[in-house]
Design an enzyme around this catalytic site. Sequence first.
Site, PDB file in Angstrom:
ATOM      1  N   ASP A  21       7.763  24.907  13.899  1.00 38.91           N
ATOM      2  CA  ASP A  21       8.123  26.062  13.081  1.00 38.91           C
ATOM      3  C   ASP A  21       7.129  26.129  11.920  1.00 38.91           C
ATOM      4  OD1 ASP A  21       9.161  27.788  11.157  1.00 38.91           O
ATOM      5  OD2 ASP A  21      11.238  27.360  11.711  1.00 38.91           O
ATOM      6  N   TYR A  32       6.732  37.282   6.843  1.00 38.66           N
ATOM      7  CA  TYR A  32       7.055  37.929   5.560  1.00 38.66           C
ATOM      8  C   TYR A  32       6.918  36.973   4.380  1.00 38.66           C
ATOM      9  CZ  TYR A  32      11.511  35.798   6.940  1.00 38.66           C
ATOM     10  OH  TYR A  32      12.461  34.918   7.374  1.00 38.66           O
ATOM     11  N   LYS A  33       6.551  35.706   4.643  1.00 37.19           N
ATOM     12  CA  LYS A  33       6.355  34.759   3.535  1.00 37.19           C
ATOM     13  C   LYS A  33       4.872  34.747   3.147  1.00 37.19           C
ATOM     14  CE  LYS A  33      10.480  32.227   4.810  1.00 37.19           C
ATOM     15  NZ  LYS A  33      11.059  31.169   5.649  1.00 37.19           N
ATOM     16  N   PHE A  76      14.760  23.810   8.559  1.00 41.53           N
ATOM     17  CA  PHE A  76      15.439  25.027   8.102  1.00 41.53           C
ATOM     18  C   PHE A  76      16.724  25.200   8.917  1.00 41.53           C
ATOM     19  CE2 PHE A  76      15.962  29.630   7.557  1.00 41.53           C
ATOM     20  CZ  PHE A  76      15.700  29.755   6.204  1.00 41.53           C
ATOM     21  N   ARG A  80      12.119  25.799  -6.592  1.00 42.62           N
ATOM     22  CA  ARG A  80      10.887  25.923  -5.798  1.00 42.62           C
ATOM     23  C   ARG A  80       9.928  26.917  -6.442  1.00 42.62           C
ATOM     24  NH1 ARG A  80      11.640  27.354   0.341  1.00 42.62           N
ATOM     25  NH2 ARG A  80      12.108  29.366  -0.629  1.00 42.62           N
TER      26      ARG A  80
END
Length: 403
Positions: free
Chosen positions: A198, A223-224, A126, A372
Amino acid sequence: MTPTREAAERLDGTDPLAPLRKRFMLPDGVVYLDGNSLGPMPTGTPDALEHTIHQQWAPHLIKGWTDDGWLDAPLRVGHRIGRLLGAAPGQTIVGDSTSVQFFNALTAAARLRTDRTVLLVDADGFPTDRYLASSVARLLGLTLREVPMSGLAEALASDADQVAVVAASPVDFRTGELWDMRALTKAAHDAGAVTVWDLCHATGALPLALDEDRVDFAVGCSYKFLSGGPGAPAYLYAAERHHPVADQPLTGWLGHSAPFDMTSEYQPAEGISRFRIGAPHVLSLTALDAALDVFDEATVEQIRAKSLALSEFFLACYDDQLAGLGFELVTPRDPGRRGSQVTLRHPAAGRLMDTLAERGVIGDTRPPNLMRFGINSLYVTYTDVFDAVAALRLLAESGEFGS
Ligand SMILES: *Cc1c(COP(=O)(O)O)cnc(C)c1O
């Protein structure tokens, strides 16, 4: 099995996790496959926030820090997340953003290997991780080496006596490809390096075993897949064996051994508390804490099994409905190499996804041409998957997605 809508309905009918879907607010007529970007709102979140605001903050004022446990919330909620990480208590802290926690973990990790000169970072990672690694390298006078995940083990072996830290993600945020954290952690240790993982696309979606795998540090967002809400704080895991010497760079007052003594010298706290920085995000922690309740009702193994069954069903629908329409499957077919999303490549990815959203199917895109579809088995159904692929087929066949 032919992937028909009837087959999807049958699978939903026998799914042991199906009752958990009503624990989330999902607007009618929406198929939500973007929970790997922002999880939907858990139905318990408004009451939990109301409670903190009206029963704690309003009446208790400053006493909330002690009487309502606000000050310890980063440790308490960290403990709940630790269970999803395969981490014994006292090694996970919650606060700030993943970016901040990644900076902290990476710097602390590098400071454990001051005799070495290289930061080895996943080149497909990321962007925030790569930007921060570059800054940490400049701050500490290290050399940044960016290598694709597939070349990490080899790079470690070739630079064996120089790599201080290896930082990588077990799940590729673009492709959904899953890498072997245990093997790469071992390869790093064999080369004398420290690891920083990560876990943004792993925690809450896959079984993790940070203690057993001897991971050194890990960070991730909530938050995912955890559905902690916009702005939900991140977490940092630091293995207990590193606590006595870990030297993190953001030496805020709450990482001090006696913050309320207000002394002039910084003295790090014992244990994971030395990774605390500033005042806890109490309202966000409240929302996150409420979101974690659903994880008391399903094991991560159950979540993973359903996630793989859902992505398998997606692939069956893909083969059956999308062949010859210009799509390419990017996510590995091997379930052992698949995270919790399906990624397709298409030259018109952006326009297709925008039009799909207008028709109630929400996923997202990553440049230049990736679509995605995130799969969270706590609320995604087989029918959702069927409907999403069917909508995509209709759209691709019709050519009605602009130009
Ligand atoms: C989403 C994501 C982040 C986000 O970082 P924030 O600082 O919380 O915005 C970091 N790393 C990965 C791999 C991600 O997927």
